[in-house]
Design a protein around this motif. Structure first.
Motif, short mmCIF file in Angstrom:
data_model
loop_
_atom_site.label_atom_id
_atom_site.label_comp_id
_atom_site.label_asym_id
_atom_site.label_seq_id
_atom_site.Cartn_x
_atom_site.Cartn_y
_atom_site.Cartn_z
N LEU C 116 0.83 -1.21 0.00
CA LEU C 116 0.00 0.00 0.00
C LEU C 116 0.86 1.26 0.00
N VAL C 117 1.89 1.24 0.80
CA VAL C 117 2.69 2.43 1.04
C VAL C 117 3.77 2.63 -0.02
N ASP C 119 6.06 2.48 -3.52
CA ASP C 119 6.00 2.52 -4.98
C ASP C 119 6.93 1.48 -5.59
N ALA C 120 7.80 0.92 -4.75
CA ALA C 120 8.80 0.00 -5.28
C ALA C 120 8.31 -1.45 -5.19
N VAL C 121 7.07 -1.65 -5.56
CA VAL C 121 6.51 -3.00 -5.61
C VAL C 121 5.82 -3.14 -6.96
N PRO C 122 5.57 -4.36 -7.39
CA PRO C 122 4.85 -4.53 -8.66
C PRO C 122 3.56 -3.74 -8.63
N SER C 123 3.28 -3.05 -9.72
CA SER C 123 2.14 -2.13 -9.71
C SER C 123 0.83 -2.85 -9.44
N GLU C 124 0.72 -4.09 -9.88
CA GLU C 124 -0.52 -4.82 -9.62
C GLU C 124 -0.75 -4.99 -8.12
N ALA C 125 0.32 -5.29 -7.43
CA ALA C 125 0.20 -5.46 -5.98
C ALA C 125 -0.19 -4.13 -5.34
N HIS C 126 0.44 -3.07 -5.80
CA HIS C 126 0.15 -1.75 -5.27
C HIS C 126 -1.33 -1.41 -5.48
N ASP C 127 -1.78 -1.58 -6.68
CA ASP C 127 -3.18 -1.26 -6.98
C ASP C 127 -4.14 -2.09 -6.13
N GLN C 128 -3.83 -3.36 -6.06
CA GLN C 128 -4.68 -4.25 -5.27
C GLN C 128 -4.73 -3.77 -3.82
N ALA C 129 -3.60 -3.36 -3.30
CA ALA C 129 -3.55 -2.91 -1.90
C ALA C 129 -4.37 -1.64 -1.72
N ILE C 130 -4.33 -0.77 -2.70
CA ILE C 130 -5.11 0.47 -2.60
C ILE C 130 -6.61 0.16 -2.64
N ARG C 131 -6.99 -0.72 -3.56
CA ARG C 131 -8.40 -1.13 -3.58
C ARG C 131 -8.80 -1.73 -2.24
N PHE C 132 -7.91 -2.55 -1.71
CA PHE C 132 -8.16 -3.17 -0.41
C PHE C 132 -8.40 -2.11 0.66
N ALA C 133 -7.53 -1.12 0.71
CA ALA C 133 -7.62 -0.11 1.76
C ALA C 133 -8.95 0.65 1.66
N GLN D 170 0.65 7.08 14.66
CA GLN D 170 1.37 6.40 13.58
C GLN D 170 0.49 6.30 12.32
N GLY D 171 -0.76 5.94 12.53
CA GLY D 171 -1.69 5.83 11.41
C GLY D 171 -1.83 7.16 10.68
N LEU D 172 -1.85 8.21 11.45
CA LEU D 172 -1.93 9.56 10.88
C LEU D 172 -0.75 9.81 9.95
N ALA D 173 0.41 9.45 10.44
CA ALA D 173 1.62 9.69 9.65
C ALA D 173 1.59 8.85 8.36
N VAL D 174 1.20 7.60 8.49
CA VAL D 174 1.14 6.74 7.31
C VAL D 174 0.15 7.32 6.30
N ALA D 175 -1.00 7.73 6.81
CA ALA D 175 -2.02 8.27 5.92
C ALA D 175 -1.49 9.47 5.15
N HIS D 176 -0.76 10.33 5.82
CA HIS D 176 -0.18 11.48 5.13
C HIS D 176 0.83 11.04 4.08
N ALA D 177 1.63 10.06 4.43
CA ALA D 177 2.68 9.64 3.51
C ALA D 177 2.09 9.03 2.24
N ILE D 178 1.00 8.31 2.39
CA ILE D 178 0.42 7.68 1.21
C ILE D 178 0.00 8.73 0.19
N GLY D 179 -0.43 9.87 0.68
CA GLY D 179 -0.60 10.94 -0.28
C GLY D 179 -1.98 11.52 -0.40
N GLY D 180 -3.01 10.74 -0.17
CA GLY D 180 -4.35 11.31 -0.31
C GLY D 180 -4.57 12.39 0.74
N ALA D 181 -5.57 13.21 0.49
CA ALA D 181 -5.89 14.25 1.47
C ALA D 181 -6.41 13.58 2.74
N VAL D 182 -5.84 13.93 3.86
CA VAL D 182 -6.29 13.37 5.13
C VAL D 182 -7.16 14.42 5.81
#
Lengths: 202, 202, 202, 202
Positions: C116-117, C119-133, D170-182
DNA sequence: TATGAATGAGGATTCATTCAT
DNA sequence: AATGAATGAATCCTCATTCAT
């Protein structure tokens, strides 16, 4: 149980022939290094393991192929040279035989050519291919000489004409291997070396 | 202070040319798959890493090679076709140029031929080689037609004669690449297609 | 005679499960790039080659992992949401399940988090993780809303509470993955969001 | 020429700060192993070679980053704990500071988290991150204890509440790092731990 | 200070060959 | 005879780091 054994032997040879045929196609298109045992096994619908029951190694299979193809081709040239008839007739017979052979097995000759040109093949195959090339060149040269003596073949340096005739035959084989339809070319080839050219109709 | 922009550029081009030259030799003898990047690097006395500094990948290096060689050869054929002079003169010029080119770079042409024949090469290189072959064949056919119209080229089916002339040129290149000394053959080749044969002295 | 089809299938699935389990641990601790195929192979006591027999590539293995873990987790959340019982009971069931899951497989969840966090992972895994979240966040939000409607969940902005609950669950997973003993925390978590706090005894 | 030296020193520190900032972003998104020195150099528009004038190695740069970020964060927590005012006020100040920090440097915290979780980072950075986590957890626990003594923080097991508060931050920080508007979440977080919940308006 | 050419160890992937079943 | 699991050496490619200029 001799009958079973005999049957087994027959099956074995049949399988080997099948493998050789398929392997020739793959080797011709992908080269020695570029062809994987797995590919061959799949193409003959058998497992890799079983393939090794029929051929000891990739190198052996390849070498066998080169050996058979080159021996067969030399034999063909010798038969052509030893036939009765005019030079044109004998040349026609040879080229016809080659073209027919290429029609059913377009790849065998190509494998020999690769073995001839490449260093990345088993050295036995390479050496065999070189011997083959020399032998064929000798036969062609002899044919040219005889033909010139009876004025059936055009005048000119024998060595050079022999090379050129070899080039033409080789080109024919390459053209067949590439795959496109090759127009019948036999008469033009004969005309080239006998000096009896047809009309210029397309 | 860094090296000047100009110096860097010079190093780059020099190195790339050096790599291309050596790579052509190895590819010609070992094929695309059979040639190891390590081999090329060693032959140019540089590390693998540096080689990748100059060419993004083995495929890119190979494709570049095929591209340059085929473009150059097509150019040569076009120049030959567009020259003034009789058909024999133009053919002589072409073959001479080819033979000279083969004398300095016996491998370039061979690389194109392999790219043409093999499926185990980068597809871009294969496609480029096929385009090359068609283009060259077209040029040869045009040359034959013009020569026949002025009776400088022997009569006969154009398509077939064009193929045979192509075979001869291709055979010449293969012969050079294999390595043995190839006797001068230009005049015999010209004689074959103009119908003016020399004497049969060896 | 070959192994039976059934036996082969069993071996395959067993091996794949074994690889997935071990790979999850290594990926969780070293990240996608930081985990070497060699490490995984050694940890499963098999050769690199064999590992590639079961998974086409590092990327495929990783993506499979992310896919399974995220699907499984979403399923867990859906099951929790669809259960009968009070909000507190359902939340307890969910957290209990998660904690139990983390006890046996502390790494799966962590792998999804990294996918999820990073960018240095296969893009499919990344996308899947984002959908999951997103899916999980939606489910949590729905849960909060329902709980607030029956006054089982504390008042407050749903979106924000959902985020905070998500943070707590995520933090739980990270804490397990790091490795230290994580004290039982379920009741405190439930108390936080239901407003029913226990005593302050340590 | 002292002035020149002083100016050089200033430039040097400016450059280092710039590099740290850019490197934090890349490390946060790609991890330690997944970030290449070349990438960092390009992102600060300087050559790899020059980068090595400012930082001895990739590991040193990373470790410096983790060190600074974790020291800074610990300082922040200590400042928050040592402030005058109610627990709610101090918590609000802390979270506000963190959120503001994340707004301008969303990546620093993430780098520390990765150093904490991952084994594939320089061990010094890993150790520093672990020390950081313990120290922060201690500070949070102390804060919770004090808050509970004055009934400003909800009742409940201190250790567990401290973990949960840590998870939220910690969750707050991760959420910011991922990039979407928190969305602003500070008040909800404070309410959770003080027991004073707002209304359920979306 | 500044560049990028140069090195080489390391990591992903392939494939000929063997072997238990 | 038949399968495909298993091995590991070989090969492509990357990247941290150094160094001549």
């Amino acid at each position: 149980m001799p009958r079973t054994e005999w049957a087994n032997q027959a099956i074995r040879e049949q399988r080997q022939a099948q493998i050789r045929s398929v392997a020739a196609r793959l080797f011709a298109h992908n080269g020695y290094v570029g062809t994987r045992i797995e590919d061959i096994a799949q193409a003959v619908s058998m497992s890799k393991g079983l393939l090794y029951h029929y051929f000891g190694s990739k190198a052996e299979l390849y070498t066998t192929l080169v050996d058979r193809a080159s021996r067969g081709t030399v034999q063909l040239f010798e038969d052509a040279m030893n036939r009765p008839g005019t030079a044109a007739e004998r040349l026609r017979w040879l080229v016809t035989q080659i073209v027919e052979g290429l029609a059913e097995q377009p790849d065998m000759f190509m494998v020999v050519m690769q073995a001839l040109v490449s260093d990345a093949v088993p050295s036995e195959a390479h050496d065999q291919a070189i011997r083959f090339a020399h032998r064929v060149q000798d036969l062609i040269r002899a044919f040219i000489r005889e033909g010139q003596q009876t004025d059936e073949i055009i005048a000119g340096n024998r060595e050079q004409l022999a090379l050129l005739l070899g080039f033409c035959i080789q080109g024919l084989a390459v053209a067949h291997a590439i795959g496109g339809a090759v127009p019948p070319i036999t008469e033009a080839l004969i005309g080239l070396f006998t000096g009896r050219h047809g009309s210029s109709a397309t």
